[in-house]
Scaffold this motif. Structure first.
Motif, PDB file in Angstrom:
ATOM      1  N   PHE A 298      -7.034   5.520  -0.185  1.00 49.65           N
ATOM      2  CA  PHE A 298      -7.719   6.249   1.770  1.00 49.65           C
ATOM      3  C   PHE A 298      -8.602   5.334   2.458  1.00 49.65           C
ATOM      4  O   PHE A 298      -8.371   5.171   3.321  1.00 49.65           O
ATOM      5  CB  PHE A 298      -7.219   7.521   1.344  1.00 49.65           C
ATOM      6  CG  PHE A 298      -7.432   8.431   2.575  1.00 49.65           C
ATOM      7  CD1 PHE A 298      -6.877   8.330   3.767  1.00 49.65           C
ATOM      8  CD2 PHE A 298      -9.158   8.948   3.290  1.00 49.65           C
ATOM      9  CE1 PHE A 298      -7.188   9.006   5.159  1.00 49.65           C
ATOM     10  CE2 PHE A 298      -9.391   8.830   3.890  1.00 49.65           C
ATOM     11  CZ  PHE A 298      -8.413   9.108   5.059  1.00 49.65           C
ATOM     12  N   LEU A 299      -9.251   5.277   1.085  1.00 50.29           N
ATOM     13  CA  LEU A 299     -10.727   4.624   1.855  1.00 50.29           C
ATOM     14  C   LEU A 299     -10.763   2.710   2.676  1.00 50.29           C
ATOM     15  O   LEU A 299     -10.734   2.196   3.551  1.00 50.29           O
ATOM     16  CB  LEU A 299     -11.753   4.354   0.818  1.00 50.29           C
ATOM     17  CG  LEU A 299     -12.267   6.113   0.395  1.00 50.29           C
ATOM     18  CD1 LEU A 299     -12.598   5.600  -1.185  1.00 50.29           C
ATOM     19  CD2 LEU A 299     -13.041   6.127   1.609  1.00 50.29           C
TER      20      LEU A 299
ATOM     21  N   ARG B 251       0.716  -1.127  -0.039  1.00 50.61           N
ATOM     22  CA  ARG B 251      -0.164  -0.055   0.011  1.00 50.61           C
ATOM     23  C   ARG B 251       1.013   1.537  -0.059  1.00 50.61           C
ATOM     24  O   ARG B 251       0.564   2.325  -0.454  1.00 50.61           O
ATOM     25  CB  ARG B 251      -1.807  -0.456   1.658  1.00 50.61           C
ATOM     26  CG  ARG B 251      -2.667  -0.823   1.041  1.00 50.61           C
ATOM     27  CD  ARG B 251      -3.407  -0.697   1.356  1.00 50.61           C
ATOM     28  NE  ARG B 251      -4.248  -1.217   1.511  1.00 50.61           N
ATOM     29  CZ  ARG B 251      -5.100  -2.194   3.034  1.00 50.61           C
ATOM     30  NH1 ARG B 251      -3.849  -2.494   3.924  1.00 50.61           N
ATOM     31  NH2 ARG B 251      -5.845  -2.840   2.174  1.00 50.61           N
TER      32      ARG B 251
ATOM     33  N   THR C 163      -7.159   8.775  -3.326  1.00 51.91           N
ATOM     34  CA  THR C 163      -8.271   8.386  -2.347  1.00 51.91           C
ATOM     35  C   THR C 163      -9.087   7.160  -2.316  1.00 51.91           C
ATOM     36  O   THR C 163      -9.210   6.972  -1.269  1.00 51.91           O
ATOM     37  CB  THR C 163      -9.307   9.180  -3.898  1.00 51.91           C
ATOM     38  OG1 THR C 163      -8.976  10.392  -3.958  1.00 51.91           O
ATOM     39  CG2 THR C 163     -10.820   9.872  -2.413  1.00 51.91           C
TER      40      THR C 163
ATOM     41  N   ILE D  50      -7.546   2.249   3.635  1.00 54.24           N
ATOM     42  CA  ILE D  50      -6.756   2.020   4.619  1.00 54.24           C
ATOM     43  C   ILE D  50      -8.124   2.124   6.250  1.00 54.24           C
ATOM     44  O   ILE D  50      -7.925   1.478   6.555  1.00 54.24           O
ATOM     45  CB  ILE D  50      -5.493   2.609   4.647  1.00 54.24           C
ATOM     46  CG1 ILE D  50      -4.669   2.768   4.102  1.00 54.24           C
ATOM     47  CG2 ILE D  50      -4.822   3.554   5.696  1.00 54.24           C
ATOM     48  CD1 ILE D  50      -3.474   3.624   3.526  1.00 54.24           C
ATOM     49  N   GLN D  51      -8.879   3.324   5.762  1.00 52.82           N
ATOM     50  CA  GLN D  51      -9.739   3.472   6.641  1.00 52.82           C
ATOM     51  C   GLN D  51     -11.066   2.066   6.711  1.00 52.82           C
ATOM     52  O   GLN D  51     -11.038   1.661   7.816  1.00 52.82           O
ATOM     53  CB  GLN D  51     -10.479   4.245   6.482  1.00 52.82           C
ATOM     54  CG  GLN D  51      -9.878   6.066   5.859  1.00 52.82           C
ATOM     55  CD  GLN D  51      -9.368   6.416   7.130  1.00 52.82           C
ATOM     56  OE1 GLN D  51      -9.914   6.253   8.224  1.00 52.82           O
ATOM     57  NE2 GLN D  51      -8.115   6.775   7.002  1.00 52.82           N
ATOM     58  N   MET D  52     -11.233   1.582   5.591  1.00 58.14           N
ATOM     59  CA  MET D  52     -11.710   0.291   5.687  1.00 58.14           C
ATOM     60  C   MET D  52     -11.038  -0.503   6.997  1.00 58.14           C
ATOM     61  O   MET D  52     -11.584  -1.342   7.052  1.00 58.14           O
ATOM     62  CB  MET D  52     -12.101  -0.392   4.774  1.00 58.14           C
ATOM     63  CG  MET D  52     -13.108   0.190   3.886  1.00 58.14           C
ATOM     64  SD  MET D  52     -13.796  -0.348   2.084  1.00 58.14           S
ATOM     65  CE  MET D  52     -14.487   0.972   1.247  1.00 58.14           C
ATOM     66  N   LYS D  53      -9.494  -1.054   6.860  1.00 52.94           N
ATOM     67  CA  LYS D  53      -8.911  -2.233   7.259  1.00 52.94           C
ATOM     68  C   LYS D  53      -8.832  -1.378   8.916  1.00 52.94           C
ATOM     69  O   LYS D  53      -9.328  -2.350   9.259  1.00 52.94           O
ATOM     70  CB  LYS D  53      -7.701  -1.723   6.401  1.00 52.94           C
ATOM     71  CG  LYS D  53      -7.255  -2.855   6.787  1.00 52.94           C
ATOM     72  CD  LYS D  53      -5.629  -3.449   6.403  1.00 52.94           C
ATOM     73  CE  LYS D  53      -4.788  -4.327   7.112  1.00 52.94           C
ATOM     74  NZ  LYS D  53      -3.058  -4.556   6.821  1.00 52.94           N
ATOM     75  N   LYS D  54      -9.006  -0.382   9.415  1.00 50.80           N
ATOM     76  CA  LYS D  54      -9.226   0.501  10.360  1.00 50.80           C
ATOM     77  C   LYS D  54     -10.665  -0.147  10.961  1.00 50.80           C
ATOM     78  O   LYS D  54     -10.715  -0.690  12.532  1.00 50.80           O
ATOM     79  CB  LYS D  54      -8.283   2.103  10.308  1.00 50.80           C
ATOM     80  CG  LYS D  54      -7.242   1.800  10.020  1.00 50.80           C
ATOM     81  CD  LYS D  54      -6.979   4.011  10.217  1.00 50.80           C
ATOM     82  CE  LYS D  54      -5.790   3.748  10.118  1.00 50.80           C
ATOM     83  NZ  LYS D  54      -5.570   5.858   9.680  1.00 50.80           N
ATOM     84  N   LYS D  55     -11.406   0.252  10.024  1.00 44.00           N
ATOM     85  CA  LYS D  55     -12.862  -0.050  10.687  1.00 44.00           C
ATOM     86  C   LYS D  55     -12.985  -1.875  11.155  1.00 44.00           C
ATOM     87  O   LYS D  55     -14.037  -1.878  12.228  1.00 44.00           O
ATOM     88  CB  LYS D  55     -14.082   0.708  10.227  1.00 44.00           C
ATOM     89  CG  LYS D  55     -14.151   1.345  10.302  1.00 44.00           C
ATOM     90  CD  LYS D  55     -15.134   2.140   9.220  1.00 44.00           C
ATOM     91  CE  LYS D  55     -15.298   3.741   8.921  1.00 44.00           C
ATOM     92  NZ  LYS D  55     -16.217   3.902   7.913  1.00 44.00           N
ATOM     93  N   THR D  56     -12.158  -2.399  10.468  1.00 44.17           N
ATOM     94  CA  THR D  56     -12.598  -4.069  10.513  1.00 44.17           C
ATOM     95  C   THR D  56     -11.432  -4.677  10.835  1.00 44.17           C
ATOM     96  O   THR D  56     -11.623  -6.291  12.073  1.00 44.17           O
ATOM     97  CB  THR D  56     -12.559  -5.206   9.136  1.00 44.17           C
ATOM     98  OG1 THR D  56     -11.300  -4.693   9.154  1.00 44.17           O
ATOM     99  CG2 THR D  56     -13.857  -4.073   8.631  1.00 44.17           C
TER     100      THR D  56
END
Length: 397
Positions: free
Chosen positions: A387-388, A279, A384, A390-396
């Motif tokens: 970045f999305l 990434r 972008t 990375i955010q999805m991975k943080k949430k899961t």
């Protein structure tokens, strides 16, 4: 013979498969002027050969998801190579056999386009399924072979024409056809692993459509294709202006620089990728791509603009294979359907990127630099998308 071959041979067969795709995509454009002079076909008609080639490959990308799993990867790979070889062989026969030489060329191109489309969908998942470590590196190295194939086709064909003359192009077409024929035999014997575990079932298109990460991956693939071709298709023009050379030399210098540096970046990641986070490399590539676009469009020096073209080739190298690898890791049951849809998205980007640049250049009074400046939207959207993810991975997590 099958018992002696390993998955390393399977990967080699896939490398050659991408060389075959480079042959079917890049050999015929070298003969456009020859076709025009030999058969009296208008150049406006000859350029339709490119449209039909990539248009049919797009259609195969879409349709292949429905039949590859049914007939199997081995049979599909063999068919792909047979179609590619048949199209190259028929190039030498049909124009003289049919009343209209153009329709003979078009039919031959459509036949090898089926092979090219199938290869694009097949080769990456076959490598992904091989029981090897460092799959991201293997995927990047795999895709570098399309670049080396492109360079090889242009250089070797140009050397052949210099020695034997373009009038003998049919013999060269038959020589190129030997590669897919030989690789079809290779694929008949190498081991091919299943992409999905025996106790699992691959996702359907409907299931994939409900996965947010799938749509982000589709965005990344569109942007990867657009980032690559938005400059690649104009590389000869940039070379002609930047180096002050003739169009014929520019047609070689521009695309060759772009392809060599793109292949180099893929090969480097293939060698060192196990030590580099994918990434982060994708983010760096996106930033370098923006810098290259700015260098091409804003530099007052034509030579620097040409250097920007080379930097662009290096920057986009891992975007396409990197997206494939991230998609495989994120959607482990994605299967053939996922790879087919990603190939479709990538090809849409490849066709849309240069079209977008050409359209915007026209608006700015045929100013190519302004068209490429506007194309910065593609690497921005790609960043972008990452970045999305990375955010999805943080949430899961």
């Amino acid at each position: 013979m099958k018992q002696k071959l390993t998955y390393n041979h399977t990967i080699i067969a896939c490398f050659i498969g991408y060389i075959v795709q480079a042959i079917v995509n890049n050999f015929v454009p070298l003969l456009f002027l020859t076709f025009h002079k030999t058969y009296g076909i208008p150049m406006s008609s000859i350029t339709l050969l490119i449209t039909f080639n990539f248009g049919l490959q797009l259609l195969i990308d879409f349709l292949s998801a429905g039949f590859i799993d049914r007939i199997g990867y081995r049979a599909s790979a063999i068919l792909a190579h047979v179609f590619a070889a048949a199209g190259l062989i028929l190039l030498t026969i049909l124009p003289d056999l049919l009343p209209d030489p153009f329709f003979g060329l078009l039919l031959a191109v459509m036949i090898y386009a089926v092979g090219g489309g199938l290869l694009e969908v097949l080769v990456s998942p076959i490598v992904e399924a091989c029981p090897t470590d460092h799959k991201e590196s293997a995927m990047s190295l795999l895709h570098s072979f399309y670049c080396w194939g492109h360079v090889g086709v242009v250089l070797l064909s140009t050397a052949y024409f210099a020695v034997f003359g373009t009038a003998n192009w049919k013999y060269l077409a038959l020589i190129w056809a030997l590669i897919p024929l030989a690789n079809a035999l290779f694929f008949a014997n190498v081991p091919i692993a299943s992409l999905i575990a025996e106790d699992e079932k691959g996702m359907t298109l409907k299931e994939l459509a409900f996965q947010k990460v799938f749509w982000v991956m589709m965005l990344l693939m569109v942007c990867a294709g657009a980032c690559e071709q938005a400059v690649s298709q104009w590389a000869s023009t940039l070379a002609e202006a930047g180096l002050g050379v003739s169009k014929s030399v520019g047609d070689l210098a521009g695309p060759m620089l772009f392809a060599v540096l793109m292949g180099t970046s893929r090969a480097l990641y293939g060698k060192f990728g196990e030590k580099l986070p994918l990434r982060k490399c994708m983010v760096l590539s996106g930033i370098l791509c923006i810098i290259s676009y700015l260098l091409i469009s804003l530099s007052p020096s034509p030579l620097l603009a040409f250097a920007g073209c080379g930097l662009c080739g290096f920057s986009v190298g891992i975007l396409w294979p990197g997206t494939f690898s991230m998609a495989s890791a994120s959607l482990r049951r994605g299967g053939t359907v996922m790879f087919a849809m990603l190939a479709l998205a990538g090809d849409l980007g490849c066709s849309g990127g240069p079209t977008y640049v050409g359209f915007l250049s026209g608006i700015f009074e045929n100013n190519l630099k302004m068209g490429i400046l506007c194309a910065c939207i593609f690497p921005v959207l790609l960043l972008t998308g990452i970045f999305l993810l990375i955010q999805m991975k943080k949430k899961t997590a």
